[in-house]
Design a protein around this motif. Sequence first.
Motif, PDB file in Angstrom:
ATOM      1  N   TYR A 103      27.213 139.138 109.959  1.00 11.90           N
ATOM      2  CA  TYR A 103      27.663 138.229 108.911  1.00 11.90           C
ATOM      3  C   TYR A 103      26.475 137.603 108.179  1.00 11.90           C
ATOM      4  N   LEU A 104      25.505 137.107 108.926  1.00 17.26           N
ATOM      5  CA  LEU A 104      24.333 136.489 108.301  1.00 17.26           C
ATOM      6  C   LEU A 104      23.566 137.506 107.464  1.00 17.26           C
ATOM      7  N   ASN A 105      23.428 138.731 107.978  1.00 19.73           N
ATOM      8  CA  ASN A 105      22.762 139.792 107.213  1.00 19.73           C
ATOM      9  C   ASN A 105      23.494 140.077 105.910  1.00 19.73           C
ATOM     10  N   GLU A 106      24.819 140.188 105.991  1.00 19.39           N
ATOM     11  CA  GLU A 106      25.618 140.465 104.795  1.00 19.39           C
ATOM     12  C   GLU A 106      25.503 139.349 103.763  1.00 19.39           C
ATOM     13  N   LYS A 107      25.318 138.130 104.225  1.00 22.70           N
ATOM     14  CA  LYS A 107      25.257 136.982 103.323  1.00 22.70           C
ATOM     15  C   LYS A 107      23.832 136.654 102.885  1.00 22.70           C
ATOM     16  N   GLY A 108      22.868 137.489 103.294  1.00 23.38           N
ATOM     17  CA  GLY A 108      21.491 137.317 102.845  1.00 23.38           C
ATOM     18  C   GLY A 108      20.712 136.214 103.537  1.00 23.38           C
ATOM     19  N   ILE A 109      21.153 135.812 104.708  1.00 22.57           N
ATOM     20  CA  ILE A 109      20.416 134.803 105.473  1.00 22.57           C
ATOM     21  C   ILE A 109      19.581 135.547 106.514  1.00 22.57           C
ATOM     22  N   SER A 110      18.282 135.612 106.256  1.00 25.83           N
ATOM     23  CA  SER A 110      17.413 136.390 107.138  1.00 25.83           C
ATOM     24  C   SER A 110      17.022 135.569 108.373  1.00 25.83           C
ATOM     25  N   PHE A 111      16.811 136.290 109.447  1.00 29.18           N
ATOM     26  CA  PHE A 111      16.507 135.670 110.738  1.00 29.18           C
ATOM     27  C   PHE A 111      15.742 136.643 111.614  1.00 29.18           C
ATOM     28  N   GLU A 112      15.210 136.103 112.689  1.00 29.11           N
ATOM     29  CA  GLU A 112      14.605 136.913 113.735  1.00 29.11           C
ATOM     30  C   GLU A 112      15.077 136.346 115.066  1.00 29.11           C
ATOM     31  N   GLU A 113      15.099 137.181 116.079  1.00 26.09           N
ATOM     32  CA  GLU A 113      15.529 136.696 117.394  1.00 26.09           C
ATOM     33  C   GLU A 113      14.513 135.692 117.890  1.00 26.09           C
ATOM     34  N   ALA A 114      15.000 134.570 118.383  1.00 26.01           N
ATOM     35  CA  ALA A 114      14.105 133.504 118.857  1.00 26.01           C
ATOM     36  C   ALA A 114      13.770 133.687 120.328  1.00 26.01           C
ATOM     37  N   ILE A 119      30.046 130.189 102.472  1.00 30.26           N
ATOM     38  CA  ILE A 119      30.106 131.169 103.565  1.00 30.26           C
ATOM     39  C   ILE A 119      30.367 130.543 104.931  1.00 30.26           C
ATOM     40  N   PHE A 120      30.149 129.248 105.066  1.00 37.98           N
ATOM     41  CA  PHE A 120      30.432 128.580 106.329  1.00 37.98           C
ATOM     42  C   PHE A 120      31.789 127.866 106.304  1.00 37.98           C
ATOM     43  N   ASP A 121      32.551 128.066 105.248  1.00 36.24           N
ATOM     44  CA  ASP A 121      33.862 127.425 105.133  1.00 36.24           C
ATOM     45  C   ASP A 121      34.894 128.006 106.100  1.00 36.24           C
ATOM     46  N   ILE A 122      34.547 129.051 106.819  1.00 37.42           N
ATOM     47  CA  ILE A 122      35.448 129.621 107.829  1.00 37.42           C
ATOM     48  C   ILE A 122      35.295 128.905 109.166  1.00 37.42           C
ATOM     49  N   PHE A 123      34.543 127.795 109.147  1.00 35.42           N
ATOM     50  CA  PHE A 123      34.289 127.041 110.373  1.00 35.42           C
ATOM     51  C   PHE A 123      34.906 125.651 110.316  1.00 35.42           C
ATOM     52  N   LEU A 124      35.102 125.091 111.490  1.00 33.29           N
ATOM     53  CA  LEU A 124      35.517 123.705 111.665  1.00 33.29           C
ATOM     54  C   LEU A 124      34.314 122.938 112.204  1.00 33.29           C
ATOM     55  N   LEU A 125      34.205 121.666 111.869  1.00 36.71           N
ATOM     56  CA  LEU A 125      33.106 120.847 112.365  1.00 36.71           C
ATOM     57  C   LEU A 125      33.520 120.142 113.645  1.00 36.71           C
ATOM     58  N   GLU A 126      32.760 120.386 114.695  1.00 37.30           N
ATOM     59  CA  GLU A 126      32.965 119.634 115.930  1.00 37.30           C
ATOM     60  C   GLU A 126      32.097 118.379 115.923  1.00 37.30           C
ATOM     61  N   GLU A 127      30.835 118.568 115.507  1.00 42.67           N
ATOM     62  CA  GLU A 127      29.920 117.429 115.503  1.00 42.67           C
ATOM     63  C   GLU A 127      28.762 117.694 114.553  1.00 42.67           C
ATOM     64  N   ALA A 128      28.311 116.635 113.910  1.00 41.49           N
ATOM     65  CA  ALA A 128      27.107 116.699 113.077  1.00 41.49           C
ATOM     66  C   ALA A 128      26.246 115.488 113.406  1.00 41.49           C
ATOM     67  N   ILE A 129      24.962 115.738 113.617  1.00 40.97           N
ATOM     68  CA  ILE A 129      23.998 114.665 113.834  1.00 40.97           C
ATOM     69  C   ILE A 129      22.851 114.899 112.862  1.00 40.97           C
ATOM     70  N   VAL A 130      22.610 113.924 112.007  1.00 36.37           N
ATOM     71  CA  VAL A 130      21.559 114.018 110.997  1.00 36.37           C
ATOM     72  C   VAL A 130      20.634 112.820 111.181  1.00 36.37           C
ATOM     73  N   THR A 131      19.341 113.103 111.358  1.00 34.47           N
ATOM     74  CA  THR A 131      18.364 112.035 111.544  1.00 34.47           C
ATOM     75  C   THR A 131      17.447 111.968 110.335  1.00 34.47           C
ATOM     76  N   THR A 132      17.557 110.861 109.617  1.00 28.36           N
ATOM     77  CA  THR A 132      16.663 110.564 108.495  1.00 28.36           C
ATOM     78  C   THR A 132      16.015 109.224 108.849  1.00 28.36           C
ATOM     79  N   ALA A 133      16.112 108.215 108.004  1.00 28.03           N
ATOM     80  CA  ALA A 133      15.611 106.881 108.344  1.00 28.03           C
ATOM     81  C   ALA A 133      16.414 106.286 109.501  1.00 28.03           C
TER      82      ALA A 133
END
Length: 166
Positions: free
Chosen positions: A155-166, A21-35
Amino acid sequence: MVALKITSLKNLMNQLLAGNIFDIFLLEEAIVTTAVTYTIDGHINKEFYSGDEPCTDDLRYTLKPWSEIKGLCFDLIKGKRTPLNFRLVLQLKPEYAEGLIKKELPASDITQLKALILLIKYDGSAAFINTGTSYLSFIRDKEPERIWDRAICKYLNEKGISFEEA
């Protein structure tokens, strides 16, 4: 801009890293912090390809499609321990952005619209999605931003990704 707290983290992660469902996007940046912290710049380096070798990237874009990078991000995130945090900056592919705005505002001039942005953040315990709109220059009409905010919630509702306004 809308700020959403994801209430179905497992579903978001499954859809983000294994679904499409996120394949309609392009990646600008990803930052992942593990070890350690991994930073991925999604801008395509056309210099990487030699003159006699065809560029395998879609030449319509200057950013890598999320669909081509999500496997790498999945490999960074998966494991026994969850990451300390991550941040993804995605842009809706231009053809989808143009179609969305033109559908809602048929007479609008979208030449100043640079990108419809989706920021996905995980802070170690919760995930958040923020929308954003980037323009080439200042414009008075903020209707494209409101259209994008409504569209991503729908879109998120249609795809079953539940959320609340932050």
